[in-house]
Design an enzyme around this catalytic site. Sequence first.
Site, PDB file in Angstrom:
ATOM      1  N   LYS A  17       0.896  -1.072  -0.003  1.00 48.51           N
ATOM      2  CA  LYS A  17      -0.091  -0.192   0.050  1.00 48.51           C
ATOM      3  C   LYS A  17       0.834   1.293  -0.126  1.00 48.51           C
ATOM      4  CE  LYS A  17       0.784   1.129   4.650  1.00 48.51           C
ATOM      5  NZ  LYS A  17       1.654   2.186   5.161  1.00 48.51           N
ATOM      6  N   ASP A 152      -2.576  -1.431  10.584  1.00 48.87           N
ATOM      7  CA  ASP A 152      -2.865  -1.490   9.202  1.00 48.87           C
ATOM      8  C   ASP A 152      -3.439  -2.640   8.696  1.00 48.87           C
ATOM      9  OD1 ASP A 152      -1.635   1.044   8.965  1.00 48.87           O
ATOM     10  OD2 ASP A 152      -0.039   0.006   8.214  1.00 48.87           O
TER      11      ASP A 152
HETATM   12  O1  C5P Z   1      -0.345  -1.019  15.177  1.00 50.02           O
HETATM   13  P1  C5P Z   1       0.987  -1.275  15.007  1.00 50.02           P
HETATM   14  O2  C5P Z   1       1.577  -2.425  15.734  1.00 50.02           O
HETATM   15  O3  C5P Z   1       1.433  -1.596  13.316  1.00 50.02           O
HETATM   16  O4  C5P Z   1       1.815   0.005  15.470  1.00 50.02           O
HETATM   17  C1  C5P Z   1       3.091  -0.149  15.828  1.00 50.02           C
HETATM   18  C2  C5P Z   1       3.430   1.209  16.598  1.00 50.02           C
HETATM   19  O5  C5P Z   1       3.159   2.270  16.116  1.00 50.02           O
HETATM   20  C3  C5P Z   1       2.620   1.288  17.926  1.00 50.02           C
HETATM   21  O6  C5P Z   1       3.205   0.562  18.961  1.00 50.02           O
HETATM   22  C4  C5P Z   1       2.607   2.647  18.258  1.00 50.02           C
HETATM   23  O7  C5P Z   1       3.735   2.919  18.732  1.00 50.02           O
HETATM   24  C5  C5P Z   1       2.629   3.267  16.771  1.00 50.02           C
HETATM   25  N1  C5P Z   1       1.390   3.860  16.405  1.00 50.02           N
HETATM   26  C6  C5P Z   1       0.808   4.693  16.755  1.00 50.02           C
HETATM   27  N2  C5P Z   1      -0.287   5.240  16.289  1.00 50.02           N
HETATM   28  C7  C5P Z   1      -1.012   4.643  15.555  1.00 50.02           C
HETATM   29  C8  C5P Z   1      -0.578   3.396  14.925  1.00 50.02           C
HETATM   30  C9  C5P Z   1       0.703   3.071  15.487  1.00 50.02           C
HETATM   31  O8  C5P Z   1       1.240   5.652  17.976  1.00 50.02           O
HETATM   32  N3  C5P Z   1      -2.321   5.111  14.865  1.00 50.02           N
END
Ligand code: C5P
Length: 300
Positions: A17, A152
């Site tokens: 993406k 995502d």
């Molecule tokens: O959700 P995901 O595991 O992909 O996110 C990785 C890190 O990115 C999270 O632990 C967080 O620190 C940060 N994040 C965030 N806000 C979001 C998505 C991700 O702060 N909307």
Amino acid sequence: MLLRREEAFIVAAAPAKLNLFLKVLGKRADGYHELETVMVSVDLYDTLRFSPDSSGSLSLRCDDSGANQETGSRAVPEGGDNLIVRAAELLRRETGVTSGARIELWKRIPMAAGLGGGSSDAAATLAALNLLWNLNLSSGELQSLAARLGSDIPFFLSSAVGAICRGRGEQIEPLSLPLSLHFVVARPKSGLSTADVYRHCRPASIPWSADDFVEALKSWRLRPVAGRLHNSLQEPAERLNADVVNLRNVFSTQPFLGHQMSGSGTSYFGLCATRRHAHRLAARIRAHRLGDVFIASSRP
Ligand code: C5P
């Protein structure tokens, strides 16, 4: 993502993406950031093949020779750190099944790049193992498991060609894309940790929203789309990683309609008028030898 059955196997094509718009609205009490983003899936795919394993074990083998050609191989973790393995284990834990699977992954989407490769692979795993193990989980049940694994992943599970994603990214509003979009994408030698980039980000000050961006898309004209590109994570990524600054400088010298970083980086893309235009500009970007450079188009 696309799934097909082949004898005892299930084969999945898991797309990458690009974030055409990513506006950070603020930090939430749970540590995540509230955002609105417009994602489009593009025609660069990892391939995954799932087959039953009667011993009940879960295994992952990965061929990543197709990813990161210029930038050198970053080995995909094949153990419990991999989102594919975590998705399979979560499914087993939640449903109580003891079935096993052999999973093979042909990696083409560069890693730690803001292109969603790991999330797309995890979404493909949830959907494919739901079939392989005859779990009959509804799409709502799969979506909630996807959201627990990563922000995502629900986008990829939805198989939408594009979407506005809200909340921490897990609330999906699918979009149809009236235009074919063509991009040059460059992935520099270094990557960035998503958590690090978010830790350094600030709420956006731009006055336009994801809805405004989508309105531009629906105008069928590329100039208004290019004028509303935005990524609030680019500024912190540039502070953390000089490769992103170098890419911005190089993309600025070429006649892209617009350009910016994707997701939490480090990949950088330029929007082009046509696929031919993209090929011409990709050759010029490639000459700078800043990393892997390829063409991607939105999925029809
Ligand atoms: O959700 P995901 O595991 O992909 O996110 C990785 C890190 O990115 C999270 O632990 C967080 O620190 C940060 N994040 C965030 N806000 C979001 C998505 C991700 O702060 N909307």
